[in-house]
Design a protein around this motif. Structure first.
Motif, PDB file in Angstrom:
ATOM      1  N   UNK A 199      -4.313 -11.837  -1.209  1.00 15.90           N
ATOM      2  CA  UNK A 199      -3.048 -11.739   0.346  1.00 15.90           C
ATOM      3  C   UNK A 199      -1.470 -11.259  -0.459  1.00 15.90           C
ATOM      4  N   UNK A 200      -2.023 -11.489  -0.984  1.00  9.58           N
ATOM      5  CA  UNK A 200      -0.246 -11.529  -2.247  1.00  9.58           C
ATOM      6  C   UNK A 200      -0.720  -9.674  -3.110  1.00  9.58           C
ATOM      7  N   UNK A 217      -3.341  -7.688  -2.876  1.00  8.91           N
ATOM      8  CA  UNK A 217      -3.446  -6.966  -1.680  1.00  8.91           C
ATOM      9  C   UNK A 217      -2.834  -5.686  -1.150  1.00  8.91           C
ATOM     10  N   UNK A 218      -1.623  -6.906  -0.870  1.00  8.45           N
ATOM     11  CA  UNK A 218      -0.060  -6.015  -0.069  1.00  8.45           C
ATOM     12  C   UNK A 218       0.890  -5.596  -1.117  1.00  8.45           C
ATOM     13  N   UNK A 219       0.381  -5.920  -2.404  1.00  9.57           N
ATOM     14  CA  UNK A 219       1.443  -4.836  -3.158  1.00  9.57           C
ATOM     15  C   UNK A 219       0.164  -4.367  -3.765  1.00  9.57           C
ATOM     16  N   UNK A 220      -0.291  -3.569  -4.205  1.00  8.66           N
ATOM     17  CA  UNK A 220      -2.020  -2.804  -4.547  1.00  8.66           C
ATOM     18  C   UNK A 220      -2.019  -2.004  -2.873  1.00  8.66           C
ATOM     19  N   UNK A 221      -1.505  -2.156  -1.910  1.00  6.84           N
ATOM     20  CA  UNK A 221      -1.118  -1.081  -0.456  1.00  6.84           C
ATOM     21  C   UNK A 221      -0.511  -0.657  -0.736  1.00  6.84           C
ATOM     22  N   UNK A 222       1.227  -1.406  -1.290  1.00 10.39           N
ATOM     23  CA  UNK A 222       2.298  -0.624  -0.804  1.00 10.39           C
ATOM     24  C   UNK A 222       2.722   0.498  -2.412  1.00 10.39           C
ATOM     25  N   UNK A 251      -9.468  -6.159   1.950  1.00  8.90           N
ATOM     26  CA  UNK A 251      -9.043  -6.080   2.909  1.00  8.90           C
ATOM     27  C   UNK A 251      -9.916  -6.825   3.496  1.00  8.90           C
ATOM     28  N   UNK A 252     -11.510  -6.172   3.236  1.00  8.58           N
ATOM     29  CA  UNK A 252     -12.378  -6.840   4.101  1.00  8.58           C
ATOM     30  C   UNK A 252     -13.023  -8.481   3.671  1.00  8.58           C
ATOM     31  N   UNK A 280      -9.519  -3.986  11.766  1.00 13.42           N
ATOM     32  CA  UNK A 280     -10.502  -5.553  11.698  1.00 13.42           C
ATOM     33  C   UNK A 280     -11.804  -5.092  12.173  1.00 13.42           C
ATOM     34  N   UNK A 281     -12.255  -3.764  12.768  1.00 13.00           N
ATOM     35  CA  UNK A 281     -13.629  -3.532  13.307  1.00 13.00           C
ATOM     36  C   UNK A 281     -13.899  -2.049  11.544  1.00 13.00           C
TER      37      UNK A 281
END
Length: 588
Positions: free
Chosen positions: A278-279, A281-286, A324-325, A549-550
């Protein structure tokens, strides 16, 4: 507790994680732990964090107020653990192991032992560990050589060496309480002859004050790839013949008792996979939102096209969607296990309690193995999003990857977890646990099959679930026919398939709720066209969240669940090439 109470607790945990703990991630990794003159020091920045963590009562937040806790539901406690672990898992190991060790005394200790050790451990005044592994006894605890000799006063002299002991020695607390597996002289060989002992680093006087050192000496600490802020020590018990331990629980019941902490640690290790993922992923998105590189693919060869942020590139979006999924499905899986604990606690009948505990027993190995494996892959994919910068220490991605790798190994390698699932888990309560869990998946499929938006994705889940059930029965028949090597050789593949089906189930279930919530928002806001809906998502966080989420459920179904049936059929082919190889053939 009210919903507002619990949300307030989570907000406070987030503040602690983001503002206090997360800033120690890189510093703790860089400084690491040091061993000098027989003593271990943790990164200096950990001391203030440990103090504030315990001042807030976070260590025993899920325990009863009677023992110094806050009585929070396990589900909420898991959410807190994710926040703290994502901020700095190396730090999280110190309170995590302390909680587990205190929990053993809570469950099996005498009142005297609880008063002597437990309360100070739950408060964070003292710390704890778990001492199982020895140089010659890693995954196979039948080979434990540490011994216990009974003394006239009922206590025991402990002699032996334990290695790879996380949080084994440090300077965060003035005392460390070690639960130690050992064999009492004369007891039978194997795990049936092992007992569990409370062995403090410093002896505790009858009045609760600290006495003299207990002949527990640190032989050194490991120099590791990751979690460098966590001291992994070799501990020598009784080098001078003066190490005193107290029997915890009954004689020869050590493994049964220790399994409480081992299972807690396995769930914690699965959570480590979720935390790191989760950490990352958040960094990768940013980063993907900020890094400008390359033109929009839709611009073609337009010489006037301007470079765009990399989140606009399809391959980056696919990588982020894969991360994410999986993360959302892993989170649901982990929190469902915590929910099972809560439901077991309040169950009104023995049958109901047994069913909830059955889910927990079956899923513990899956949470540990599946989530730690996928967590590692998610961190690696996050590094790919960064490109070359992800490989450099100025960004956090390479540390997440290093810190996460150990989760696939310790607390029982994932290969062993898979063998446990196939060899024991599927047959628990004559297969009732597995049947009940598959029953929950089938109920969800029945509910969602006619869903206007998600029906076709639910059909993919149904095919995957049926293939997994058929493979389970195929394993049973293979065992009855004497072909027990087939399920053993393919246990890891089965664990992955089993985990994928569960993640797909949780994602579809959540997507059904999200789709209804999203439809209500669209209706309220008058977003009756795709263009209006997309515009609304850009300004409405709830709409964006529910659409995400969908989308996760749709993506996972097509990307992962469509492969399940083929993977099951491959297992049924009973290919035994790895077993037919000679050792010499592996060398060429």
């Amino acid at each position: 507790f009210t919903k507002d109470d619990l949300l307030m607790v989570l907000r406070e945990a987030e503040k602690l994680a983001v503002n206090i703990i997360a800033p120690t991630l890189a510093e703790g990794d860089k400084e690491g732990c040091t061993f000098k003159d027989g003593k271990v020091s943790v990164p200096k920045c950990f001391h203030e964090v440990w103090k504030k963590y315990n001042e807030g009562g976070w260590l025993a937040a899920g325990e009863s107020p009677e023992v110094g806790g806050q009585g929070l539901p396990r589900t909420v406690n898991f959410a807190i653990t994710e926040l703290i672990g994502a901020a700095n898992y190396a730090f999280q190991m110190y309170p995590g192991l302390t909680h587990g060790a205190a929990g053993l005394i809570h469950s099996y200790g005498t009142e005297e032992q609880k008063n002597k050790y437990m309360y100070k451990m739950y408060s964070g005044e003292w710390a704890g560990t778990m001492c199982l592994t020895e140089p010659g006894a890693g995954s196979d605890l039948n080979l434990v050589k540490t011994t216990a000799k009974k003394l006239p006063d009922g206590k025991y002299l402990i002699t032996g060496t334990k290695c790879f002991i996380s949080s084994g020695d440090h300077d965060l607390t003035e005392n460390i309480v070690h639960p130690v597996l050992a064999r009492i002289e004369g007891d039978p060989p194997g795990t049936k002859g092992i007992s569990l002992f409370i062995v403090p680093k410093i002896r505790v006087n009858d009045d609760g004050s600290l006495g003299e050192p207990n002949d527990v000496n640190t032989g050194g600490i490991e120099h590791k790839m990751g979690i460098k802020g966590s001291a992994t020590a070799t501990l020598n018990f009784g080098e001078n013949g003066k190490c005193i331990g107290e029997l915890l629980g009954g004689q020869c019941e050590g493994m049964k008792i220790m399994f409480q902490m081992m299972n807690e640690a396995r769930l914690g290790t699965g959570m480590q996979g979720l935390d790191s993922a989760s950490a990352a992923y958040e960094h990768a998105v940013q980063y993907a939102k900020e890094r400008i590189q390359g033109n929009d693919i839709m611009a073609g060869k337009d010489p006037n096209a301007k470079p765009v942020t990399i989140i606009n590139h399809p391959d980056i979006r696919r990588k982020l969607m894969w991360m994410k999924s999986h993360i959302e499905g892993m989170r649901s899986m982990c929190y469902f296990v915590a929910y099972c604990m809560d439901k077991s606690t309040v169950a009104k009948t023995e049958e109901e309690k047994a069913n909830w505990e059955g889910y927990l027993d079956l899923m513990t190995t899956v949470v540990k193995a599946y989530c730690s494996d996928k967590g590692l892959l998610i961190c690696s994919t996050g590094m790919d999003v960064y490109g070359g910068y992800g490989y450099c220490s100025e960004y956090p991605m390479e540390q997440y990857l290093r810190d996460e790798k150990i989760a696939t190994i310790y607390e029982g390698t994932n290969g062993i977890q898979a063998l446990t699932l196939v060899g024991r888990g599927l047959g628990q309560r004559k297969g009732m646990n597995a049947m009940n869990l598959f029953g929950e998946v089938q109920k969800n499929i029945k509910k969602m099959k006619e869903h206007k938006e998600l029906g076709k994705y639910t059909a993919i889940l149904e095919e995957a679930a049926n293939a997994c059930i058929e493979l389970t029965m195929f394993f049973v028949q293979a065992g009855k026919a004497g072909n027990f090597l087939l399920p053993i050789l393919n246990a890891y593949k089965f664990m992955e398939i089993f985990g994928d089906v569960l993640v797909g189930h949780f994602l579809i279930d959540a997507a059904g709720i999200a789709a209804d919530k999203l439809a209500a928002i669209y209706k309220e806001k008058g977003a009756d066209t795709p263009e209006k809906q997309k515009a609304l998502q850009k300004e409405n966080k709830e709409a964006a969240f529910y659409f995400g989420r969908v989308a996760s459920a749709r993506f996972f179904a097509v990307e992962i669940l469509t492969t399940v049936k083929a993977r099951c059929e491959a297992v049924k082919m009973d290919e035994k090439a790895p077993l037919e190889m000679t050792e010499e053939a592996f060398a060429y």
